[in-house]
Design a protein around this motif. Sequence first.
Motif, PDB file in Angstrom:
ATOM      1  N   ALA A 362       0.835  -1.204   0.000  1.00 18.35           N
ATOM      2  CA  ALA A 362       0.000   0.000   0.000  1.00 18.35           C
ATOM      3  C   ALA A 362       0.865   1.248   0.000  1.00 18.35           C
ATOM      4  O   ALA A 362       1.619   1.476   0.944  1.00 18.35           O
ATOM      5  CB  ALA A 362      -0.913   0.005   1.225  1.00 18.35           C
ATOM      6  N   GLY A 363       0.752   2.046  -1.059  1.00 16.12           N
ATOM      7  CA  GLY A 363       1.309   3.382  -1.054  1.00 16.12           C
ATOM      8  C   GLY A 363       2.748   3.516  -1.510  1.00 16.12           C
ATOM      9  O   GLY A 363       3.567   2.624  -1.326  1.00 16.12           O
ATOM     10  N   ASN A 364       3.057   4.683  -2.123  1.00 10.16           N
ATOM     11  CA  ASN A 364       4.403   5.056  -2.545  1.00 10.16           C
ATOM     12  C   ASN A 364       4.736   6.444  -2.009  1.00 10.16           C
ATOM     13  O   ASN A 364       3.842   7.254  -1.763  1.00 10.16           O
ATOM     14  CB  ASN A 364       4.526   5.069  -4.068  1.00 10.16           C
ATOM     15  N   LYS A 365       6.015   6.704  -1.847  1.00  9.98           N
ATOM     16  CA  LYS A 365       6.468   8.041  -1.475  1.00  9.98           C
ATOM     17  C   LYS A 365       7.765   8.354  -2.220  1.00  9.98           C
ATOM     18  O   LYS A 365       8.435   7.462  -2.740  1.00  9.98           O
ATOM     19  CB  LYS A 365       6.664   8.151   0.034  1.00  9.98           C
ATOM     20  N   LEU A 366       8.111   9.635  -2.257  1.00 10.84           N
ATOM     21  CA  LEU A 366       9.282  10.073  -3.011  1.00 10.84           C
ATOM     22  C   LEU A 366      10.569   9.636  -2.316  1.00 10.84           C
ATOM     23  O   LEU A 366      10.643   9.546  -1.085  1.00 10.84           O
ATOM     24  CB  LEU A 366       9.274  11.594  -3.144  1.00 10.84           C
ATOM     25  N   ARG A 367      11.576   9.381  -3.131  1.00  8.10           N
ATOM     26  CA  ARG A 367      12.899   9.061  -2.595  1.00  8.10           C
ATOM     27  C   ARG A 367      13.578  10.346  -2.127  1.00  8.10           C
ATOM     28  O   ARG A 367      13.221  11.458  -2.541  1.00  8.10           O
ATOM     29  CB  ARG A 367      13.750   8.365  -3.655  1.00  8.10           C
ATOM     30  N   GLN A 368      14.602  10.173  -1.287  1.00  6.73           N
ATOM     31  CA  GLN A 368      15.295  11.321  -0.712  1.00  6.73           C
ATOM     32  C   GLN A 368      15.972  12.156  -1.790  1.00  6.73           C
ATOM     33  O   GLN A 368      15.966  13.395  -1.727  1.00  6.73           O
ATOM     34  CB  GLN A 368      16.330  10.848   0.313  1.00  6.73           C
ATOM     35  N   VAL A 369      16.561  11.531  -2.806  1.00  7.12           N
ATOM     36  CA  VAL A 369      17.247  12.284  -3.862  1.00  7.12           C
ATOM     37  C   VAL A 369      16.248  13.128  -4.646  1.00  7.12           C
ATOM     38  O   VAL A 369      16.585  14.228  -5.118  1.00  7.12           O
ATOM     39  CB  VAL A 369      18.015  11.321  -4.796  1.00  7.12           C
ATOM     40  N   ILE A 405      10.105  11.401 -15.420  1.00  9.54           N
ATOM     41  CA  ILE A 405       9.077  10.461 -15.841  1.00  9.54           C
ATOM     42  C   ILE A 405       8.879   9.408 -14.757  1.00  9.54           C
ATOM     43  O   ILE A 405       9.750   9.185 -13.914  1.00  9.54           O
ATOM     44  CB  ILE A 405       9.437   9.771 -17.181  1.00  9.54           C
ATOM     45  N   GLY A 406       7.729   8.765 -14.775  1.00  8.65           N
ATOM     46  CA  GLY A 406       7.468   7.690 -13.834  1.00  8.65           C
ATOM     47  C   GLY A 406       6.896   8.178 -12.512  1.00  8.65           C
ATOM     48  O   GLY A 406       6.329   9.276 -12.401  1.00  8.65           O
ATOM     49  N   ASP A 407       7.063   7.364 -11.476  1.00  9.58           N
ATOM     50  CA  ASP A 407       6.453   7.621 -10.173  1.00  9.58           C
ATOM     51  C   ASP A 407       7.028   8.834  -9.451  1.00  9.58           C
ATOM     52  O   ASP A 407       6.419   9.324  -8.498  1.00  9.58           O
ATOM     53  CB  ASP A 407       6.614   6.396  -9.268  1.00  9.58           C
ATOM     54  N   CYS A 408       8.196   9.325  -9.875  1.00  9.98           N
ATOM     55  CA  CYS A 408       8.794  10.475  -9.188  1.00  9.98           C
ATOM     56  C   CYS A 408       8.199  11.797  -9.669  1.00  9.98           C
ATOM     57  O   CYS A 408       8.469  12.844  -9.071  1.00  9.98           O
ATOM     58  CB  CYS A 408      10.303  10.494  -9.395  1.00  9.98           C
ATOM     59  N   ALA A 414      -2.299   8.330 -13.198  1.00  8.74           N
ATOM     60  CA  ALA A 414      -1.986   7.450 -12.073  1.00  8.74           C
ATOM     61  C   ALA A 414      -0.552   6.956 -12.182  1.00  8.74           C
ATOM     62  O   ALA A 414      -0.039   6.749 -13.295  1.00  8.74           O
ATOM     63  CB  ALA A 414      -2.948   6.260 -12.057  1.00  8.74           C
ATOM     64  N   PRO A 415       0.126   6.775 -11.066  1.00 12.29           N
ATOM     65  CA  PRO A 415       1.529   6.296 -11.105  1.00 12.29           C
ATOM     66  C   PRO A 415       1.584   4.795 -11.377  1.00 12.29           C
ATOM     67  O   PRO A 415       1.827   3.985 -10.484  1.00 12.29           O
ATOM     68  CB  PRO A 415       2.037   6.650  -9.702  1.00 12.29           C
ATOM     69  N   THR A 416       1.370   4.409 -12.619  1.00 12.26           N
ATOM     70  CA  THR A 416       1.358   2.996 -13.002  1.00 12.26           C
ATOM     71  C   THR A 416       2.484   2.708 -13.987  1.00 12.26           C
ATOM     72  O   THR A 416       3.081   3.613 -14.576  1.00 12.26           O
ATOM     73  CB  THR A 416       0.016   2.617 -13.648  1.00 12.26           C
TER      74      THR A 416
END
Length: 548
Positions: A362-369, A405-408, A414-416
């Motif tokens: 469940a769920g995604n979040k941004l990476r630190q970079v 591009i993508g989930d970032c 939608a982030p698919t």
Amino acid sequence: MQVTRALGRSLVRSRPAVYSNHTRFQFPRRTASTDSTESALSPRYKPSIWKRFLQITGSVTLFTVASGVTFYYLARKDRTPGIQLPHDPTKKTLVILGSGWGATSLLNSLDTADYNVIVISPKNYFLFTPLLPSVAVGTLNPRSIIQPTRYVTRHKSRQVAVIEASATEVDPERKTVTFADTSEIQGLVSTTTVPYDYLVFAVGAEVQTFNIPGVRENACFMKELEDAEKMQRRFLDCLESAAFPGQSQAEINRLLHMVVVGGGPTGIELSGELHDFLEEDLKSWFPELANSVHITLVEALPSVLPSFSKQLIDYTESTFKAAKIDILTKTMVKEVREKSVILQKPDKSIVEVPCGLVVWAAGNKLRQVTRDLMDKLPEHQTNKRGITVDDCLRMVGTNGSIFAIGDCSATSYAPTAQVASQEGSYLARILGQIAKKDELELRLQTLQNQPETEESKTEIDSVAKRLVKLEKLRPFRYSHQGSLAYIGSDRAIADLPFFNGNLATGGVATYLFWRSAYISTLFSLRNRTLVATDWLKVKLFGRDVSRE
């Protein structure tokens, strides 16, 4: 003369009599008795059964040999890439961060002759994430759904540098990327910086735990390949611990209670795969424990699969009910402990549910970079959901030097994986257009520095007109190709665009379509062969229940 004419008339008058004599002759009529007599005298030729068998065997053998030779040729061609162009100092440098759906789709479509390309990613392979739940239960081998990044880059026209490292900093002002070697074995140099002319930021996202206590320490994720392998080991460990002599029935029930958090496609498919593992294999190898295995799916929203139609949601819920998979909607996870999970039910009551394994999907979040890069452009990057981009996927505030591009990235889509893949293909076309524009700008600058002549003036006008056309970039438009999900028991659901509406279907036929669609989506012949072989092996011999 008269005698001759009279003789001719007499001959003409005499002909009908002659022909009439012939017409009075009639052939005997064909009857059934005559047909049978003729067929008996001259029977129709029929090949023997043995000869027909040899003919069929020969045709099948010829087809098999031709298919085998073609397959060997294609496989050999993949294994032996040709000679590539070397790095060209006159070309601009394109740095790609990541090796996921967006980055790999970009590499597949990009003409590397236009740039000096550098790929930087902590993983030196592409992971086909939709089939990750199949790896978690042993349906597929982990190696079957990964494709080395160098497999893609070695088949490009110009050499591509592939670096296994994690990007630690991006400087949009100096146009540099700093990255570090985070692998187990490192050399003398473990951190370095490279400049870029264009940067494609495709680092994806990481798991969102919503700061819930115990999730990162006690739950299994379903994001990377090692997550699926870890879940498989822990699931089999629960089975073996439950089979240990002297365990009470309450402890057996706890160990064999699997809780899946997240009602999206990943959580649904994982629950379905676990049910298949139970029905097709565990009942044979753990008959004394099979009836104690219990699967619970937890979802905070009012229903599972919110992106699918209501008809398919109801079909999924009825299929899970028949498979005895519990679905707890409007239920929130408050804490994940070592041997239980704390849930808040729709009536706000808090309950502790004993379990042996919790899988967090469940769920995604941004990476630190990604967050660090956005913090360097506070005036332009104000969306906390991801990098703000324009219609051409250019990061706002970087003058077109960085694409995301993508989930970032934060878009209206939608982030698919499907969105990221189309963004990568689109960006390959845009970068090709930009490369042509850069070449024309360099050519125009060279012409303007030369003495002006009639020919140079004409060429300058022609180059300027072409530059005006190339400066207009077509914006990205996402084309939804439909949604698929496997729900177990050899059934799948599909929500596909059909004319001006949607076609919602589910069942065994949709399951076959789901498999064929995923096979065709895999990027290489190697992966298609390995996945198809794994499916066949499981069908014949079942899943492996040995634990590493």
